[in-house]
Scaffold this active site. Structure first.
Site, PDB file in Angstrom:
ATOM      1  N   LYS A 282      -2.104  -6.950  -6.260  1.00  0.00           N
ATOM      2  CA  LYS A 282      -2.492  -7.207  -4.871  1.00  0.00           C
ATOM      3  C   LYS A 282      -2.849  -8.677  -4.696  1.00  0.00           C
ATOM      4  O   LYS A 282      -3.263  -9.325  -5.657  1.00  0.00           O
ATOM      5  CB  LYS A 282      -3.729  -6.370  -4.523  1.00  0.00           C
ATOM      6  CG  LYS A 282      -3.456  -4.897  -4.333  1.00  0.00           C
ATOM      7  CD  LYS A 282      -4.723  -4.174  -3.904  1.00  0.00           C
ATOM      8  CE  LYS A 282      -4.469  -2.691  -3.707  1.00  0.00           C
ATOM      9  NZ  LYS A 282      -3.581  -2.384  -2.583  1.00  0.00           N
ATOM     10  N   ARG A 356      -1.039   8.324  -5.153  1.00  0.00           N
ATOM     11  CA  ARG A 356      -0.200   9.529  -5.146  1.00  0.00           C
ATOM     12  C   ARG A 356       0.139   9.971  -6.566  1.00  0.00           C
ATOM     13  O   ARG A 356       0.364  11.147  -6.807  1.00  0.00           O
ATOM     14  CB  ARG A 356       1.058   9.260  -4.300  1.00  0.00           C
ATOM     15  CG  ARG A 356       1.901   8.129  -4.809  1.00  0.00           C
ATOM     16  CD  ARG A 356       2.877   7.603  -3.753  1.00  0.00           C
ATOM     17  NE  ARG A 356       2.228   6.696  -2.797  1.00  0.00           N
ATOM     18  CZ  ARG A 356       2.859   6.085  -1.805  1.00  0.00           C
ATOM     19  NH1 ARG A 356       4.151   6.308  -1.596  1.00  0.00           N
ATOM     20  NH2 ARG A 356       2.208   5.278  -0.984  1.00  0.00           N
TER      21      ARG A 356
HETATM   22  N1  BES Z   1      -5.679   1.915  -2.184  1.00  0.00           N
HETATM   23  C1  BES Z   1      -4.494   1.436  -1.561  1.00  0.00           C
HETATM   24  C2  BES Z   1      -4.465   1.717  -0.068  1.00  0.00           C
HETATM   25  C3  BES Z   1      -5.317   0.838   0.785  1.00  0.00           C
HETATM   26  C4  BES Z   1      -5.000  -0.498   0.959  1.00  0.00           C
HETATM   27  C5  BES Z   1      -6.388   1.367   1.461  1.00  0.00           C
HETATM   28  C6  BES Z   1      -5.767  -1.277   1.787  1.00  0.00           C
HETATM   29  C7  BES Z   1      -7.149   0.590   2.293  1.00  0.00           C
HETATM   30  C8  BES Z   1      -6.851  -0.742   2.454  1.00  0.00           C
HETATM   31  C9  BES Z   1      -3.269   2.108  -2.175  1.00  0.00           C
HETATM   32  O1  BES Z   1      -3.358   2.390  -3.516  1.00  0.00           O
HETATM   33  C10 BES Z   1      -2.150   1.149  -1.994  1.00  0.00           C
HETATM   34  O2  BES Z   1      -2.199   0.097  -2.575  1.00  0.00           O
HETATM   35  N2  BES Z   1      -1.160   1.523  -1.214  1.00  0.00           N
HETATM   36  C11 BES Z   1      -0.047   0.693  -0.943  1.00  0.00           C
HETATM   37  C12 BES Z   1       1.197   1.543  -0.993  1.00  0.00           C
HETATM   38  C13 BES Z   1       2.479   0.758  -0.974  1.00  0.00           C
HETATM   39  C14 BES Z   1       2.639  -0.031  -2.244  1.00  0.00           C
HETATM   40  C15 BES Z   1       3.625   1.723  -0.785  1.00  0.00           C
HETATM   41  C16 BES Z   1      -0.230   0.077   0.435  1.00  0.00           C
HETATM   42  O3  BES Z   1      -0.745   0.762   1.323  1.00  0.00           O
HETATM   43  O4  BES Z   1       0.094  -1.081   0.606  1.00  0.00           O
HETATM   44 MN    MN Z   2      -2.797   0.732  -4.728  1.00  0.00          MN
END
Ligand code: BES
Ligand code: MN
Ligand code: ZN
Length: 499
Positions: A282, A356
């Site tokens: 990230k 997931r």
């Molecule tokens: N924990 C995150 C989701 C999230 C991100 C919640 C920002 C709240 C704020 C999750 O694990 C994630 O990183 N999801 C990705 C999925 C994508 C790579 C398909 C996302 O939402 O960007």
């Molecule tokens: Mn994630």
């Protein structure tokens, strides 16, 4: 972690000690509520005079603190604006309680009698009004100070809060008090766990917390270690854990309050104690907030606490897959293919779509409990925040009746959800050239394709998925966990217990 306040219920003439405060409402434009009008009669028109002079219009959220009101025994009277009577409902009621508590907390009053609980709030009964007054009051008093080395300013003086209700409603009010306190304690646990830093709140820490709950409420606890998960074949969960130095845990906690033969409700909470994204790292900005990526797990523990405290006559299983998501030499690579507990293979195209991957094995695992319904709770997608913001939790379900039941519980709890589609049409986006399917479905409808991924593991029971990415915590100045959706989940189980 908040100052202890004792709650009680009265009906009839409000009495406080000499250092107390009576709290009554005023509608817009300057219309005294029944309780305020009664005080005004005792005070020979003193309150009416203040309203006429324009010092309190009844604007929602406004308050006016008065001292030594003639004819009133209490040292203080707090008037709270309620807005227009025609618009007064669930939300305004809760806002009025919150405004009252905030105002009380900056006075020296050690006790208060809330007359606001006498107000008519649509068709809500006294149980609802009391439960929400208690939960809101606790929410306002919440402070997370455990990691501060010095105390910041004096604690509020308030020690006793008495809620006034109609005589006929005393019994219901008692039930409301019990539920309100249980929800408040559950939320407070969920908030603490969310707010704790990720170097403290690790998977092992969550397992320890579950152990505490098991002891205190006589629940059955099982904690699977990495080796157990390997033996079972939870390889999607393990693929997320393999980059981390912290050992992963798979926690199950069982509350058996209902008849033996009654099938349990299973609550499955995402417990990523820190989400770096893994090799699909990230960006740095606000990455600290990924300590909140275990708020689903925290809401399960919070709800189990509430259920245990109420000794609710239902069977509930809480299941928590928990690990960090870290990059490193052992971490999963984009392109890796792993076999889930269900036997289906997954191509991991983005290691940041890890929620997931841990949930799917947990969702297969809970089949063994033959659940009446399964609800998973997860901070799953940024896309859900884009879709619904910070107001509604995203709801997905493979059973319309279950979706309606959850939606209704959310309304009652004022912890609301909004249903999103789970249509097969979206499944195409998860197509993989190499495995059964991929773990991402591209940018469009990101919250939906995440739910569609989970749906491939939940065909054997009634299932709902709550995406709490937008509702589990707040950013900015008020940064912190909200405790949602503990109120919703608890209400759902209370409703089931009543059936
Ligand atoms: N924990 C995150 C989701 C999230 C991100 C919640 C920002 C709240 C704020 C999750 O694990 C994630 O990183 N999801 C990705 C999925 C994508 C790579 C398909 C996302 O939402 O960007
Ligand atoms: Mn994630
Ligand atoms: Zn995550």
């Amino acid at each position: 972690m908040e100052s202890p306040v004792e709650f009680s219920i009265i009906s009839g003439a409000p009495q406080t000690g000499r250092n107390g405060c009576l709290v009554a409402g005023v509608f817009e434009p300057g219309r005294l509520s029944a309780a305020a009008a009664a005080l005004d009669r005792a005070a020979k028109g003193f309150l009416g005079g203040i309203v006429r002079r324009g010092d309190l219009t009844g604007k929602p959220g406004s308050t006016l603190l008065l001292h030594n009101v003639p004819g009133v025994g209490a040292a203080r009277v707090l008037l709270v604006g309620l807005g227009r009577e025609a618009e007064f409902g669930d939300k305004r009621y809760r806002e009025a309680i919150a405004a009252a508590i905030r105002a009380l907390n900056v006075t020296g009053a050690d006790e208060a009698v809330l007359l606001l609980t006498e107000l008519a709030v649509g068709r809500r009964d006294a149980g609802w009004k009391v439960a929400h007054a208690v939960a809101v009051a606790r929410e306002c008093a919440y402070r997370f100070t455990r990691m501060k080395s010095k105390s910041e300013g004096p604690e509020p003086a308030l020690r006793r809060l008495t809620l006034s209700v109609d005589r006929a409603a005393l019994k219901r009010a008692g039930g409301g008090l019990e539920q309100g306190l249980a929800v408040a304690h559950g939320m407070s646990l969920a908030r603490d766990l969310g707010n704790l830093p990720p170097n403290v709140c690790t998977p092992s820490y969550l397992a320890d917390q579950a152990r505490e709950l098991a002891k205190r409420y006589r629940m059955k606890l099982t904690v699977l270690e990495r080796a157990d998960m390997e033996r079972l074949g939870m390889h999607t969960l393990l693929s997320v854990a393999q980059g981390s130095a912290q050992p992963p845990k798979f926690i199950t906690l069982e509350h058996r309050g209902g008849p033996k033969k009654m099938k349990p409700v299973a609550l499955v909470g995402k417990g990523i104690t820190f989400d770096t994204g893994g090799i699909s790292l990230k960006p740095a900005g606000e990455m600290d907030e990924m300590k909140f990526d275990m708020c689903g797990a925290a809401s399960v523990l919070g709800t189990m606490k509430a259920v245990g405290e109420m000794k609710l006559p239902v069977n509930v299983v809480g299941a928590i897959p928990t690990t960090e998501n870290m990059p490193g030499g052992r971490a999963t690579r984009p392109g890796d293919i792993v076999k889930s507990l269900s036997g289906q293979t997954v191509e991991i195209l983005n290691t940041d779509a890890e929620g997931r991957l841990i949930l799917c094995d947990a969702l297969t695992y809970v089949e063994r409990f033959q659940p009446a319904a399964v609800i998973d709770i997860a901070t799953l997608t940024g896309a859900c925040v884009i879709a619904l913001g910070h107001v509604a939790t995203g709801l997905f379900a493979n059973d319309p009746a279950l979706a309606r039941e959850i939606t209704a519980a959310g309304e009652t709890a004022q912890d609301r959800v909004w249903q999103m589609p789970l249509w097969d049409d979206y499944q195409e986006q998860l197509k993989s050239n190499f495995a059964d399917f991929a773990n991402i479905g591209g940018r469009p409808a990101g919250a939906v394709t995440a739910a569609c991924f989970l749906a491939r593991f939940t065909k054997r029971y009634k299932w709902a998925h709550l995406d709490i990415a937008g509702t589990a915590w707040k950013s900015g100045k008020e940064k912190g966990a909200t405790g949602r959706p503990v109120p919703l989940l608890t209400q759902f189980l209370v409703n089931r217990a009543g059936k």
